[in-house]
Design an enzyme around this catalytic site. Structure first.
Site, short mmCIF file in Angstrom:
data_model
loop_
_atom_site.label_atom_id
_atom_site.label_comp_id
_atom_site.label_asym_id
_atom_site.label_seq_id
_atom_site.Cartn_x
_atom_site.Cartn_y
_atom_site.Cartn_z
N GLY A 46 2.63 37.28 74.72
CA GLY A 46 3.92 37.29 73.71
C GLY A 46 4.70 38.61 73.27
O GLY A 46 5.62 38.50 72.86
N ASP A 103 -1.37 36.38 62.68
CA ASP A 103 -1.25 34.95 62.13
C ASP A 103 -2.36 34.92 61.18
O ASP A 103 -2.75 35.79 60.13
CB ASP A 103 -1.29 33.87 63.14
CG ASP A 103 -1.01 32.37 62.46
OD1 ASP A 103 -1.98 32.13 61.71
OD2 ASP A 103 -0.12 31.69 62.91
N ARG A 165 9.71 31.42 75.38
CA ARG A 165 9.53 32.87 75.29
C ARG A 165 10.92 33.57 75.59
O ARG A 165 11.06 34.73 75.27
CB ARG A 165 8.43 33.27 76.23
CG ARG A 165 7.03 32.84 75.83
CD ARG A 165 6.00 33.40 76.71
NE ARG A 165 4.48 32.74 76.85
CZ ARG A 165 3.74 32.87 75.80
NH1 ARG A 165 4.09 33.71 74.72
NH2 ARG A 165 2.57 32.48 75.96
N1 HPA Z 1 4.64 30.87 67.04
C1 HPA Z 1 3.90 31.17 68.04
N2 HPA Z 1 2.88 31.76 68.37
C2 HPA Z 1 2.25 31.77 67.28
C3 HPA Z 1 2.64 31.81 66.06
C4 HPA Z 1 4.04 31.03 65.86
O1 HPA Z 1 4.37 30.98 64.68
N3 HPA Z 1 1.54 32.10 65.26
C5 HPA Z 1 0.56 32.45 66.01
N4 HPA Z 1 1.10 32.24 67.27
MG MG Z 2 1.22 31.26 72.08
#
Ligand code: HPA
Ligand code: MG
Length: 179
Positions: A46, A103, A165
């Protein structure tokens, strides 16, 4: 609007908003680490886009590394063991963990646990996004770009089941009108 797999997402944050936030973060971090050479440790997958842009705005000596958190069952009964794949030797380094989003904070807790075991000189956490309503931990997130509500987002490195992404803006899950 974008459709990824079975879900529809609507525009939420544009590129200008993201870049402004990333630039501000880079400047704050650079001021705090003026006499140091931090290692920016991007958490894959990410954080790849965020860290890439963050580094374009960062002025000062620094190192860049990427890692993936791998968890496996230990041989003892203590349960899960975590490692940071490909992170290199972080002993004695001033590490800045770079996350796309925090998160619940459980991934972050595992990462910090590993860093402490590696004998880092110091660690701090930078995340482009934080969902305060979802965050359950006491661990401070030192650098937060944008606080967002507890709704699912995609784009700028963040995915929904592997897709999204590469989108350069942030999209939010479209609200169900029946909710
Ligand atoms: N989006 C994508 N990945 C994630 C998110 C989100 O809101 N929260 C935790 N991982
Ligand atoms: Mg993810």
């Amino acid at each position: 609007m974008v459709k990824l797999h079975d879900l529809e997402f609507e525009p939420y944050l544009d590129q200008k908003t993201l870049q402004k936030s990333v630039k501000e973060l880079a400047e704050r971090i650079a001021a705090d680490y003026a006499n140091k050479t931090p290692v920016f440790l991007g958490i894959l997958n990410g954080a790849f886009m965020f860290l890439s842009d963050l580094m374009k705005y960062y002025e000062g000596d620094c190192e860049i590394s990427f890692t993936k958190l791998a968890s496996y069952e230990g041989i003892s009964s203590t349960g899960e063991v975590s490692t940071l794949l490909g992170a290199g030797n972080l002993k004695g380094k001033d590490v800045i963990v770079v996350e796309d989003i925090v998160d619940t904070g459980s991934t972050l807790e595992h990462i910090v646990e590993v860093l402490k075991n590696e004998g880092v000189a110091s660690y701090r956490i930078a995340s482009l996004f934080l969902k305060p309503e979802a965050y359950k931990k006491t661990l401070p997130v030192d650098y937060v770009g944008i606080e967002i509500p507890n709704k699912f987002i995609v784009g700028y490195g963040l995915d929904y089941n592997g897709l999204g992404r590469n989108i350069s803006k942030i999209y939010q899950l479209k609200s169900d009108p029946n909710d």
